[in-house]
Design a protein around this motif. Structure first.
Motif, PDB file in Angstrom:
ATOM      1  N   GLN A  32     -28.239 -48.490 116.463  1.00  9.59           N
ATOM      2  CA  GLN A  32     -26.870 -48.472 115.936  1.00  9.59           C
ATOM      3  C   GLN A  32     -26.002 -49.535 116.601  1.00  9.59           C
ATOM      4  N   ARG A  33     -26.086 -49.626 117.923  1.00  7.34           N
ATOM      5  CA  ARG A  33     -25.257 -50.600 118.628  1.00  7.34           C
ATOM      6  C   ARG A  33     -25.688 -52.025 118.318  1.00  7.34           C
ATOM      7  N   GLN A  34     -26.980 -52.228 118.158  1.00 10.86           N
ATOM      8  CA  GLN A  34     -27.456 -53.576 117.838  1.00 10.86           C
ATOM      9  C   GLN A  34     -27.015 -54.019 116.449  1.00 10.86           C
ATOM     10  N   SER A  35     -26.913 -53.083 115.522  1.00 15.65           N
ATOM     11  CA  SER A  35     -26.531 -53.443 114.150  1.00 15.65           C
ATOM     12  C   SER A  35     -25.113 -53.966 114.074  1.00 15.65           C
ATOM     13  N   ARG A  62     -47.494 -45.120 106.339  1.00 18.62           N
ATOM     14  CA  ARG A  62     -47.585 -45.279 107.789  1.00 18.62           C
ATOM     15  C   ARG A  62     -46.206 -45.148 108.415  1.00 18.62           C
ATOM     16  N   PHE A  63     -46.123 -44.347 109.461  1.00 16.86           N
ATOM     17  CA  PHE A  63     -44.881 -44.153 110.192  1.00 16.86           C
ATOM     18  C   PHE A  63     -45.048 -44.713 111.599  1.00 16.86           C
ATOM     19  N   LEU A  64     -44.050 -45.440 112.049  1.00 14.99           N
ATOM     20  CA  LEU A  64     -44.041 -45.907 113.430  1.00 14.99           C
ATOM     21  C   LEU A  64     -42.997 -45.084 114.179  1.00 14.99           C
ATOM     22  N   VAL A  65     -43.438 -44.325 115.160  1.00 17.55           N
ATOM     23  CA  VAL A  65     -42.554 -43.430 115.908  1.00 17.55           C
ATOM     24  C   VAL A  65     -42.412 -43.956 117.329  1.00 17.55           C
ATOM     25  N   ALA A  66     -41.179 -44.080 117.784  1.00 22.16           N
ATOM     26  CA  ALA A  66     -40.926 -44.592 119.134  1.00 22.16           C
ATOM     27  C   ALA A  66     -39.956 -43.679 119.862  1.00 22.16           C
ATOM     28  N   LEU A  67     -40.181 -43.529 121.155  1.00 21.21           N
ATOM     29  CA  LEU A  67     -39.283 -42.762 122.018  1.00 21.21           C
ATOM     30  C   LEU A  67     -38.890 -43.665 123.181  1.00 21.21           C
ATOM     31  N   LEU A 103     -34.928 -45.272 111.255  1.00 25.09           N
ATOM     32  CA  LEU A 103     -34.043 -44.139 111.510  1.00 25.09           C
ATOM     33  C   LEU A 103     -33.945 -43.938 113.016  1.00 25.09           C
ATOM     34  N   SER A 104     -32.729 -43.664 113.486  1.00 22.43           N
ATOM     35  CA  SER A 104     -32.510 -43.532 114.921  1.00 22.43           C
ATOM     36  C   SER A 104     -31.667 -42.296 115.219  1.00 22.43           C
ATOM     37  N   PHE A 105     -32.102 -41.532 116.230  1.00 17.53           N
ATOM     38  CA  PHE A 105     -31.354 -40.347 116.667  1.00 17.53           C
ATOM     39  C   PHE A 105     -31.170 -40.437 118.172  1.00 17.53           C
ATOM     40  N   ILE A 106     -29.922 -40.258 118.623  1.00 17.06           N
ATOM     41  CA  ILE A 106     -29.575 -40.448 120.030  1.00 17.06           C
ATOM     42  C   ILE A 106     -29.211 -39.124 120.693  1.00 17.06           C
TER      43      ILE A 106
END
Length: 414
Positions: free
Chosen positions: A189-192, A275-280, A321-324
């Protein structure tokens, strides 16, 4: 990249760029490689064959710390740069040091014909390496009087302790990550909001998570574009990236065994491969970091102890998609005294003395995240009740409609 020495100056060279430092003069400088090679008889100490060690992280006092080894964690999206974890660092002393201490490989260009192993054998014991390094420093220090002798010993002791802590911090924890061109300190979000920002990466990072900021201060203060190549921001925390393949039409075992279940096509309902790419990504703040039980509460600037921002990312069908979520110590002045396990908490300042710092903390939070839901996890009935009550009072005094307070005593659900 290669390491060279010219008299008392040592420098790192990669391509047309070079970075050097002098033990006697202190500090560092950035020049083009030809400028360094115009000096008299530069000696090649060796090179590092693999790893991302070219990304220098510090240039403080008489040492340069750089990445000696790093492993790839993955890419947040297929088109984004690689994220790496620092697994080992090396220290280049600006005093006299033999090449063996740097664990460098022989340079094929400058060590041609030398009959030695491919890699110079490192010292078997890190303590011997540290002892030898600081023995050399000690022998090179001239002390005309007792006062200077005492000062040099104190400086030597401090540098030795700093070096030990530096090696321990980076090599034991395995919790430092970086990317050459992707900003790990900022959420999606901040990068956008700053996509058209043309500044170099290190000038766009979130200051809270820029862990090596002080270590590279000697570089950032130079103030020229030549330093941008050498500055790679590092975060402390955790990064994991996994790719998941989902079959939308795959039925459960019960459905497959039922005679009423119609046959289904094994292909995906979407034209795009599922295909989903999931990152934490967890980012630990550099402000008010410390050991559990020894670092608690808020400080005068509104920073809370051991603050962490965790971002969950899912990239699918060219969408991200991003969740903080954030966590931190309860933002009031409190502490736990003693060395036993789970000491009893106590309040260190009054309600009135806490108001300004509490407000400073959440004003920054709301500025960054717009709205927040507070989930208070302290024990509402036990010894932590005094902290929970103080927290609730400060929330009521703050009285901001963008802040929602929820008390959840998870001790009841154990």
């Amino acid at each position: 990249m290669k390491t060279f020495k010219v008299k008392k100056t040592k420098f790192l060279k990669k391509g047309k760029g070079a970075r050097g430092g002098n033990r006697a003069k202190g500090g560092s400088n950035i020049q083009t490689a030809p400028e360094f090679f115009f000096r008299r008889n530069p000696i090649c100490l060796g090179k590092k064959g693999r790893g991302n060690w070219e990304n220098s992280t510090s240039f403080r006092s008489s040492m340069v710390a750089y990445f000696n080894s790093a492993e790839s964690v993955g890419r947040q999206t297929p088109r984004r740069p690689e994220v790496c974890k620092v697994t080992k660092i090396a220290v280049l002393s600006l005093s006299e040091m033999e090449p063996q201490e740097l664990e460098l490989e022989l340079c094929k260009k400058h060590h041609f014909g030398i009959n030695k192993p491919e890699k110079i054998i490192p010292s078997p014991d890190d303590s011997k390496f540290l002892l030898k390094t600081f023995t050399n420093i000690k022998s090179n220090v001239s002390a005309p009087n007792k006062k200077k002798v005492k000062e040099s010993k104190e400086k030597e002791k401090l540098e030795r302790r700093l070096l030990e802590e530096l090696l321990k911090m980076f090599m034991d924890s395995e919790s430092f990550y970086y990317s050459l061109t992707y900003d790990l300190t900022n959420s999606v979000q901040r990068q956008s909001t700053g996509e058209r920002d043309g500044r170099p990466l290190w000038q766009k990072v979130d200051d809270r998570f820029f862990w090596n900021k002080y270590m590279i201060q000697a570089l950032t203060e130079i103030g020229t574009p030549d330093v941008d190549f050498w500055i790679i921001p590092i975060i402390q925390g955790f990064v994991q990236i996994e790719e998941l393949v989902v079959n939308y039409n795959e039925s459960s075992d019960d459905d497959k065994s039922s005679p009423e279940t119609p046959p289904q096509d094994s292909t995906c309902v979407d034209d795009i491969h599922p295909r989903f790419l999931v990152a934490l990504i967890s980012r630990r703040s550099r402000h008010r970091a410390g050991m559990r039980y020894k670092r608690r509460g808020v400080d005068k600037n509104g920073n809370v102890a051991n603050y962490v921002e965790t971002e969950q990312l899912i990239h699918v069908h060219h969408h991200t998609l991003s969740f903080i979520q954030t966590r931190g110590s309860v933002p009031v002045f409190w502490s736990q005294v003693g060395y036993r396990y789970n000491p009893r908490p106590r309040l260190d300042k009054s309600e009135k003395e806490t108001v300004d710092c509490f407000c400073a903390h959440f004003e920054e939070q709301l500025k960054i995240y717009k709205k927040q839901v507070i989930v208070n996890l302290v024990d509402q009935a036990g010894r932590e009740k005094i902290i929970g009550d103080a927290y609730l009072k400060q929330v009521l005094l703050f009285n901001n409609p963008k802040l929602t307070y929820v008390s959840f005593d998870f001790h009841e659900h154990w």
